[in-house]
Motif scaffolding. Structure first.
Motif, short mmCIF file in Angstrom:
data_model
loop_
_atom_site.label_atom_id
_atom_site.label_comp_id
_atom_site.label_asym_id
_atom_site.label_seq_id
_atom_site.Cartn_x
_atom_site.Cartn_y
_atom_site.Cartn_z
N ASP A 32 86.67 28.24 37.16
CA ASP A 32 86.19 29.32 36.93
C ASP A 32 87.39 30.11 36.01
O ASP A 32 87.31 31.16 35.32
CB ASP A 32 86.15 29.90 38.08
CG ASP A 32 85.12 29.44 38.92
OD1 ASP A 32 84.01 29.26 38.38
OD2 ASP A 32 84.87 29.73 40.20
N ASP A 33 88.68 29.70 36.36
CA ASP A 33 89.95 30.69 35.43
C ASP A 33 89.38 30.18 34.08
O ASP A 33 89.79 31.06 33.22
CB ASP A 33 90.99 29.89 36.01
CG ASP A 33 91.64 30.42 37.08
OD1 ASP A 33 90.89 31.43 37.60
OD2 ASP A 33 92.20 29.67 37.91
N HIS A 34 89.09 29.07 33.50
CA HIS A 34 89.10 28.62 32.45
C HIS A 34 87.64 28.99 31.75
O HIS A 34 87.72 29.10 30.37
CB HIS A 34 88.94 27.04 32.37
CG HIS A 34 88.93 26.58 30.91
ND1 HIS A 34 89.97 26.39 29.99
CD2 HIS A 34 87.70 25.78 30.34
CE1 HIS A 34 89.44 26.01 28.86
NE2 HIS A 34 88.16 25.58 29.03
N LYS A 63 75.06 21.19 27.87
CA LYS A 63 75.17 22.14 28.95
C LYS A 63 74.81 21.22 30.44
O LYS A 63 75.59 21.08 31.25
CB LYS A 63 74.47 23.26 29.08
CG LYS A 63 74.84 24.28 28.00
CD LYS A 63 73.89 25.28 27.82
CE LYS A 63 74.38 26.50 27.01
NZ LYS A 63 73.70 27.40 26.60
N ALA A 64 73.51 20.34 30.34
CA ALA A 64 73.09 19.87 31.26
C ALA A 64 74.30 18.65 31.74
O ALA A 64 74.39 18.13 32.82
CB ALA A 64 71.76 18.97 30.87
N LYS A 99 86.63 18.06 34.41
CA LYS A 99 86.32 19.00 33.40
C LYS A 99 87.43 19.12 32.26
O LYS A 99 87.60 19.54 31.36
CB LYS A 99 86.29 20.38 33.87
CG LYS A 99 85.27 20.95 34.98
CD LYS A 99 83.87 20.51 34.35
CE LYS A 99 82.83 20.96 35.58
NZ LYS A 99 81.36 20.63 35.07
N ASP A 100 88.44 18.05 32.43
CA ASP A 100 89.38 17.86 31.31
C ASP A 100 89.49 16.58 30.50
O ASP A 100 88.87 15.67 30.99
CB ASP A 100 90.98 18.12 31.94
CG ASP A 100 91.05 16.92 33.35
OD1 ASP A 100 91.00 15.74 33.13
OD2 ASP A 100 91.04 17.58 34.44
N TYR A 143 81.60 24.90 27.06
CA TYR A 143 81.03 24.06 28.31
C TYR A 143 81.94 23.98 29.22
O TYR A 143 81.77 23.30 30.20
CB TYR A 143 80.58 22.88 27.81
CG TYR A 143 79.63 22.87 26.53
CD1 TYR A 143 78.41 23.33 26.70
CD2 TYR A 143 79.89 22.30 25.15
CE1 TYR A 143 77.33 23.51 25.46
CE2 TYR A 143 79.00 22.24 24.23
CZ TYR A 143 77.74 22.98 24.45
OH TYR A 143 77.01 23.04 23.40
N GLY A 144 82.64 24.95 29.41
CA GLY A 144 83.79 25.15 30.64
C GLY A 144 84.69 23.91 30.72
O GLY A 144 84.72 23.53 32.18
N LEU A 145 85.05 23.24 29.66
CA LEU A 145 85.99 22.17 29.70
C LEU A 145 87.46 22.44 29.39
O LEU A 145 87.64 23.57 29.05
CB LEU A 145 85.44 20.84 28.71
CG LEU A 145 83.90 20.49 29.08
CD1 LEU A 145 83.54 19.60 27.90
CD2 LEU A 145 83.88 19.83 30.41
#
Length: 375
Positions: free
Chosen positions: A154-156, A255-256, A264-265, A280-282
């Protein structure tokens, strides 16, 4: 050779005049002389097409899909060559001089652009900066080394999402793609210095690696081609719409794929995937900086190794066109495997022979990420 040296630039353009003026045949002349008079109709057809020069591979792929058979599209950076530090020859400059349209990524990727285009005599040349209107990241803005490892998703997630998610419709009204050197120079002052001009004061040029931003680049190219040949504007739009549909499908698949991933990294060879990570929140953890030729310091290596051990990273990504030794060294140190995450700065001869293109390589990237993010 650095274009910031005025003497070198002057010599380069003197050579260009020699190349252009000493009986060099045009493409249509060469076709006619090699195939005989029986191809007169074909030669006339070729002459009616737009002559489009593009800087490097992604710009070729996007432009060719928009242009269809209405343009001859030529890439300046040869296949298999890393484009960050490539510089044009006199023959390349002569080709740009004769073009109807020049398409380039911008954001400092083509460090030679302003010096070359500012000295051209072709006043009718339409210059299309594909990244125009896209909010650019500073280099390292979304890079996360082990010191940032406790940042949550969420921060990223999409710190710049609101500014970077302008719709295609909002962007399409801006068709001012013919960029003069005066309009563009304010973005390139730092490139007059010696060194890696492509770093462009730290701006990240790798926007094409986000399918959503690739859509915006395609729309900019569509507008530029329509400006060059308004009689074909509707065909360019239809072509662009068809290709954008493929990019949007690719975007949805990314996205999927990452929505429910275990992690996520990801660790990559150089900082080319900031826009993809943001979209994409990575979290991109690059070994080196924006240029693949940059050698990481001992401290950078130690930082990535610590991150990999702390987070039990099982895959270290390397890329085509440059050496994989640094990635292999880190993988060996932490007991991980290596895999390709391709920044698509150019295709190898083998990839071309296999019929690969931007979409297929990006799908390979997606599959590689899916494995790494779920280990």
């Amino acid at each position: 050779m650095k274009f910031s040296k005025k003497a070198t630039l002057g010599l380069l353009f003197s050579l260009t005049l020699i190349v252009a003026g000493c009986g060099q045949k045009s493409a249509s002349d060469t076709n006619a002389s090699s195939t005989g008079t029986g191809n007169a109709v074909s030669t006339e057809s070729e002459a009616a097409k737009l002559n489009v020069q593009v800087s490097f591979y992604p710009m070729y792929e996007f432009t060719k899909n928009v242009a269809g058979d209405l343009a001859e599209v030529h890439t300046l950076v040869p296949a298999g060559m890393e484009p960050h530090d490539w510089e044009p020859t006199p023959q390349d400059i002569a080709s740009i001089e004769k073009a109807d349209v020049l398409v380039y990524n911008g954001a400092g990727m083509e460090s030679w652009m302003d010096q070359v285009t500012g000295s051209l005599s072709n006043a009718s040349l339409i210059q299309v900066e594909a990244s125009k209107g896209i909010n650019l990241l500073e280099g390292g803005e979304h890079d996360h080394h082990h010191g940032d490892s406790e940042a949550t998703e969420d921060d990223h997630n999409h710190d710049h999402n609101q500014t970077n998610q302008a719709t295609t419709e909002e962007h399409d009204h801006d068709h001012a793609v013919e960029v003069t050197s005066e309009e563009h120079d304010h973005d390139h002052d730092a490139e007059a210095e010696e060194g890696h001009g492509h770093d462009h004061g730290g701006l990240d040029p790798h926007v094409w690696l986000s399918p959503a931003l690739a859509v915006k680049e395609v729309r900019n190219i569509e507008a530029g081609l329509a400006q060059a040949a308004p009689e074909h504007a509707e065909q360019f739009k239809q072509n662009a719409d068809a290709y954008v549909a493929q990019l949007e499908s690719l975007d949805q698949d990314f996205k999927a794929a990452v929505a429910d991933s275990k992690r996520k990294d990801f660790i990559t060879q150089h900082a080319a995937f900031g826009y993809l990570a943001q979209e994409y929140g990575l979290q991109q953890v690059p070994i080196a900086g924006l240029s693949p030729e940059q050698e990481p310091s001992a401290a950078q290596m130690a930082s990535v190794i610590d991150f990999a051990k702390e987070h039990q990273v099982k895959t270290i990504f390397f890329e085509t066109l440059v050496s994989s030794k640094v990635s292999e060294t880190i993988a060996s140190e932490v007991g991980a495997q290596t895999a390709v995450l391709n920044p698509i700065e150019g295709l190898t001869e083998e990839e071309i022979a296999a019929g690969m293109d931007y979409i297929s390589v990006m799908r390979q990237n997606l599959e590689a990420l899916k494995v790494a993010l779920n280990e």
